[in-house]
Motif scaffolding. Structure first.
Motif, short mmCIF file in Angstrom:
data_model
loop_
_atom_site.label_atom_id
_atom_site.label_comp_id
_atom_site.label_asym_id
_atom_site.label_seq_id
_atom_site.Cartn_x
_atom_site.Cartn_y
_atom_site.Cartn_z
N PRO A 153 0.88 -1.25 -0.14
CA PRO A 153 -0.14 -0.09 0.10
C PRO A 153 0.91 1.29 -0.07
O PRO A 153 0.19 2.34 0.11
CB PRO A 153 -0.85 -0.06 1.24
CG PRO A 153 -1.01 -1.76 1.33
CD PRO A 153 0.35 -2.02 1.16
N ARG A 154 2.16 1.05 0.12
CA ARG A 154 2.95 2.50 -0.12
C ARG A 154 2.77 3.15 -1.51
O ARG A 154 3.26 4.33 -1.39
CB ARG A 154 4.61 2.11 -0.02
CG ARG A 154 4.90 1.74 1.65
CD ARG A 154 6.34 1.45 1.80
NE ARG A 154 6.32 1.11 3.11
CZ ARG A 154 7.52 0.54 3.81
NH1 ARG A 154 8.38 0.08 2.99
NH2 ARG A 154 7.67 0.53 5.10
N VAL A 155 2.09 2.50 -2.28
CA VAL A 155 1.79 3.18 -3.57
C VAL A 155 0.91 4.58 -3.39
O VAL A 155 0.78 5.25 -4.06
CB VAL A 155 1.18 2.22 -4.50
CG1 VAL A 155 2.17 1.25 -4.87
CG2 VAL A 155 -0.33 1.94 -4.07
N PHE A 156 0.35 4.46 -2.01
CA PHE A 156 -0.69 5.46 -1.73
C PHE A 156 0.04 6.70 -0.96
O PHE A 156 -0.57 7.51 -0.29
CB PHE A 156 -1.87 4.97 -1.05
CG PHE A 156 -2.77 4.32 -1.96
CD1 PHE A 156 -3.87 4.96 -2.66
CD2 PHE A 156 -2.78 2.84 -2.08
CE1 PHE A 156 -4.57 4.26 -3.42
CE2 PHE A 156 -3.57 2.23 -2.87
CZ PHE A 156 -4.53 2.86 -3.69
N ASP A 157 1.46 6.43 -0.62
CA ASP A 157 2.04 7.29 0.21
C ASP A 157 1.83 8.90 -0.17
O ASP A 157 1.44 9.82 0.62
CB ASP A 157 3.50 7.10 0.22
CG ASP A 157 4.11 5.76 1.14
OD1 ASP A 157 3.10 5.48 1.77
OD2 ASP A 157 5.00 5.55 1.28
N ASP A 158 2.03 9.15 -1.39
CA ASP A 158 1.76 10.84 -1.82
C ASP A 158 0.39 11.11 -1.44
O ASP A 158 0.10 12.10 -1.32
CB ASP A 158 2.31 10.76 -3.25
CG ASP A 158 3.83 10.66 -3.60
OD1 ASP A 158 4.54 10.71 -2.34
OD2 ASP A 158 4.34 10.53 -4.55
N ALA A 159 -0.33 10.13 -1.98
CA ALA A 159 -1.54 10.50 -1.87
C ALA A 159 -2.44 10.64 -0.25
O ALA A 159 -2.85 11.58 -0.03
CB ALA A 159 -2.61 9.31 -2.47
#
Length: 249
Positions: free
Chosen positions: A97-103
């Motif tokens: 789920p780190r793909v959502f860090d920026d979001a």
């Protein structure tokens, strides 16, 4: 394919949570082979083959559009979007789920948010239960199988033997986005945009058609709707909300 085993992952995680602060961090799963089970039993889970329309027929305008998109996106090879698609292939570890860090505006940390990590991880198990009847029933060949061309990842043999419709990554990305948007409503727009892009990465990568991705989002939404009625999920959701709040403070 996702292989779930009866490993004591959830139990080990709970033990780690209950232990004092001086003990080692919780033990997480490593990938598919030791992945935790989902929340839902098969008999109580939605069946994607029951509510999804069939994939586009061979020769139909929609299938032609899918193929044209596949061919066009091969031109993205080597660019930033291509590299992002390759990075978005990661889905099974607690760090996925780190793909959502920026979001989210904060770095996702499974150690600091163990309940949230487990909740998102268990959803992948539920997805396998929900989507498998459709994947096996329709068994649409993947684009790189029907028309070999470069993909953003080196496909493992099992990938070419699995159905393309619906896209599991698109389903998972959208389901995660829906849950995270509810946990952090002030960041909902950015989270949902990222969830859409996560699914689109499968088209860019060349491992799914655009209509596979659209169907995947329907599966993801259906899964979240069903999980909201599950007591265990709701208990973890409340704990996860507090963990994420502390992480963001």
């Amino acid at each position: 394919m996702l292989k779930l085993i009866n490993a004591g992952v959830a139990g080990a995680l709970l033990v780690g949570l209950a232990a004092c602060a001086t003990t080692p961090a919780p033990v997480f799963w490593q990938g598919f082979r030791d992945h935790p089970h989902g929340y839902l039993r098969k008999e109580g889970a939605p069946d994607a083959s029951a509510f999804l329309p069939p994939p586009p027929e061979a020769g139909s305008l929609r299938q032609q559009a899918d193929v044209e998109t596949y061919r066009t996106t091969r031109k993205l090879e080597g660019g930033d979007r291509w590299r992002q698609a390759a990075a978005d292939n990661e889905i099974e570890t607690p760090s996925a789920p780190r793909v959502f860090d920026d979001a989210l505006g904060v770095r996702f940390d499974p150690v600091k948010t163990p309940t949230l990590a487990l909740l998102l991880g268990r959803m992948l198990g539920d997805l396998e239960t929900i989507q498998t009847p459709a994947k096996k029933g329709y068994f649409r060949p993947r684009p790189f199988v029907a028309e070999p061309a470069t993909t953003c990842i080196t496909p493992e043999p099992w990938l070419g033997r699995s159905g393309s419709y619906p896209s599991g990554h698109a389903a998972m990305g959208w389901a995660w986005a829906l849950v995270l948007a509810e946990l952090a409503p002030d960041r909902a727009d950015a989270i949902l945009v990222r969830g859409i892009a996560y699914g689109e990465s499968r088209v860019v990568c060349g491992v799914h058609y655009a209509s596979d991705v659209e169907a995947g989002r329907l599966v993801g939404a259906a899964m979240v709707a069903r999980l909201k009625a599950d007591p265990a999920f709701q208990t973890d959701f409340k704990r996860a909300r507090e963990e994420l709040r502390r992480l963001r403070d």
